[in-house]
Design an enzyme around this catalytic site. Structure first.
Site, mmCIF file in Angstrom:
data_model
loop_
_atom_site.group_PDB
_atom_site.id
_atom_site.type_symbol
_atom_site.label_atom_id
_atom_site.label_comp_id
_atom_site.label_asym_id
_atom_site.label_seq_id
_atom_site.Cartn_x
_atom_site.Cartn_y
_atom_site.Cartn_z
ATOM 1 N N ASN A 92 0.848 -1.283 -0.018
ATOM 2 C CA ASN A 92 0.066 -0.008 -0.074
ATOM 3 C C ASN A 92 0.765 0.997 0.116
ATOM 4 O O ASN A 92 1.417 1.415 0.790
ATOM 5 C CB ASN A 92 -0.938 0.212 1.179
ATOM 6 C CG ASN A 92 -1.818 1.182 1.233
ATOM 7 O OD1 ASN A 92 -1.749 2.164 0.620
ATOM 8 N ND2 ASN A 92 -2.481 1.575 2.621
ATOM 9 N N LYS A 138 -0.029 4.190 -0.132
ATOM 10 C CA LYS A 138 -0.517 5.286 0.420
ATOM 11 C C LYS A 138 -0.475 6.731 -0.530
ATOM 12 O O LYS A 138 -0.208 6.642 -1.537
ATOM 13 C CB LYS A 138 -0.166 5.690 1.867
ATOM 14 C CG LYS A 138 -0.286 4.228 2.892
ATOM 15 C CD LYS A 138 -0.051 4.437 4.131
ATOM 16 C CE LYS A 138 -0.209 3.082 4.655
ATOM 17 N NZ LYS A 138 -0.360 3.141 6.217
ATOM 18 N N HIS A 175 -9.482 0.757 4.708
ATOM 19 C CA HIS A 175 -8.178 1.259 5.417
ATOM 20 C C HIS A 175 -8.551 2.081 6.756
ATOM 21 O O HIS A 175 -9.571 3.146 6.657
ATOM 22 C CB HIS A 175 -7.278 1.898 4.508
ATOM 23 C CG HIS A 175 -5.769 1.851 5.415
ATOM 24 N ND1 HIS A 175 -5.529 2.576 6.066
ATOM 25 C CD2 HIS A 175 -4.864 0.733 5.033
ATOM 26 C CE1 HIS A 175 -4.217 2.321 6.557
ATOM 27 N NE2 HIS A 175 -3.748 1.350 5.906
ATOM 28 N N GLU A 195 -7.049 4.676 7.714
ATOM 29 C CA GLU A 195 -6.708 5.958 7.522
ATOM 30 C C GLU A 195 -8.029 6.497 6.767
ATOM 31 O O GLU A 195 -8.271 7.756 6.796
ATOM 32 C CB GLU A 195 -5.299 6.171 6.750
ATOM 33 C CG GLU A 195 -4.310 6.013 7.367
ATOM 34 C CD GLU A 195 -2.951 5.317 6.837
ATOM 35 O OE1 GLU A 195 -3.053 5.476 5.690
ATOM 36 O OE2 GLU A 195 -2.097 4.859 7.327
ATOM 37 N N GLU A 244 -5.414 -4.999 10.313
ATOM 38 C CA GLU A 244 -4.293 -4.010 10.601
ATOM 39 C C GLU A 244 -4.460 -3.496 11.822
ATOM 40 O O GLU A 244 -5.551 -2.475 11.949
ATOM 41 C CB GLU A 244 -4.487 -2.960 9.572
ATOM 42 C CG GLU A 244 -4.105 -3.571 8.227
ATOM 43 C CD GLU A 244 -3.609 -2.599 7.141
ATOM 44 O OE1 GLU A 244 -2.388 -2.977 6.598
ATOM 45 O OE2 GLU A 244 -4.166 -1.569 7.096
ATOM 46 N N GLY A 269 2.543 2.447 10.857
ATOM 47 C CA GLY A 269 3.207 3.251 10.873
ATOM 48 C C GLY A 269 3.859 3.641 12.110
ATOM 49 O O GLY A 269 4.589 4.699 12.123
ATOM 50 N N SER A 316 3.445 -2.173 10.439
ATOM 51 C CA SER A 316 4.934 -2.276 10.752
ATOM 52 C C SER A 316 5.375 -3.462 10.275
ATOM 53 O O SER A 316 6.195 -3.973 11.000
ATOM 54 C CB SER A 316 5.308 -1.903 12.083
ATOM 55 O OG SER A 316 4.780 -0.411 12.506
HETATM 56 P P1 13P Z 1 3.046 0.356 7.843
HETATM 57 O O1 13P Z 1 3.605 -0.934 7.124
HETATM 58 O O2 13P Z 1 3.862 1.504 7.215
HETATM 59 O O3 13P Z 1 2.973 0.419 9.359
HETATM 60 O O4 13P Z 1 1.499 0.489 7.120
HETATM 61 C C1 13P Z 1 0.511 -0.652 7.108
HETATM 62 C C2 13P Z 1 -0.566 -0.088 6.421
HETATM 63 O O5 13P Z 1 -1.463 0.669 6.707
HETATM 64 C C3 13P Z 1 -0.638 -0.972 5.131
HETATM 65 O O6 13P Z 1 -2.234 -0.672 4.857
#
Ligand code: 13P
Length: 253
Positions: free
Chosen positions: A12, A14, A98, A100, A170, A176, A216
């Protein structure tokens, strides 16, 4: 990891990568990747979809995904992108729900259920994200919350539709932050998710559902996470932006 199910590692990106950087990253991943049975999905920002489609086209087990779609098929929704548009540029998957999107764009379970329907109607496979915030886990309500996210967002589907869905667990506190769920925490939740799917549909459907871990995930922890019996791969954020790290994670699956 179970051999019957699809093993999937999805990146992803982002909101990262200029057009050129995205093209370079996709090409670097392809250069370094060894053939394997793991399905690899690159979930890029919209602007990259076409160029990355051209790069991954014809490479076996590599697919393109988007990070969102609108719940309507078309219309006066300035700035939005629909499922048929994504399909028309070669996307196979779309991330929906997601954390976010839930947190920063106010996406609710009810809205997500409509997005899931749109995606499926146009031949896109949803990578449907669920996961709890830290305070929910600390209150011991994480399994209940994830059950609610699944019930509201996915469990209206017919079994034949549900078969197209990939689930990603997740935990929000791991995204993150550098703080990964332990392999035991991931396994416990993945087993819970699979049991809920088996209860709603059939054990056979649950046994075929790929459940990915995200939060992560990096080369140093991927092997242990992916070795859990109900973890079928990963949804990778930060580490998917470095070809070497992403390929190492894929090779752990
Ligand atoms: P990270 O791997 O940066 O923690 O993000 C995970 C994520 O949100 C994947 O969709």
């Amino acid at each position: 990891m179970n051999k019957k199910r699809n093993r999937i590692v999805a990146g992803n990106w982002k909101m990262n990568m200029t057009y050129e950087d995205g093209r370079d990253l996709a090409m670097a991943i392809i250069d370094q990747l060894q053939p394997s049975e793991t399905k690899v999905v690159l979930c890029t920002p919209y602007i990259h979809l076409r160029s990355v489609a051209n790069i991954v086209n014809g490479i076996s087990n590599m697919f393109l995904g988007a990070q969102n779609c609108h719940e309507a098929e078309n219309g006066a929704y300035t700035g939005e992108i629909s499922a048929p548009m994504l399909k028309s540029v070669g996307a196979h998957y779309v991330i929906l729900g997601h954390s976010e999107r839930r947190e920063f764009f106010g996406e609710t379970d009810e809205l997500l259920a409509r997005k899931v329907d749109q995606a499926l109607q146009h031949g896109l496979k949803p990578i449907f994200c669920v996961g709890e915030k830290l305070e929910v886990r600390e209150a011991g309500k994480h399994e209940e919350l994830v059950a609610q996210q699944l019930r509201n967002g996915l469990f209206h589907l017919k079994p034949e539709q549900f078969r197209e869905v990939v689930i990603a667990y997740e935990p929000v506190w791991a995204i993150g932050t550098g703080k990964t769920a332990s392999p035991e925490q991931a396994q416990e939740m993945h087993r819970h998710i699979r049991a809920l799917v088996a209860k709603k549909y059939k054990q056979e459907v649950a046994d075929m559902t790929s459940i990915l871990y995200g939060g992560s995930c990096k080369p140093s922890n991927a092997v242990e996470l992916f070795s859990q019996p109900d973890v079928d791969g990963g949804l990778i954020g930060g580490a998917s932006l470095q070809a070497g790290d992403f390929v190492a994670i894929i090779q752990s699956a």
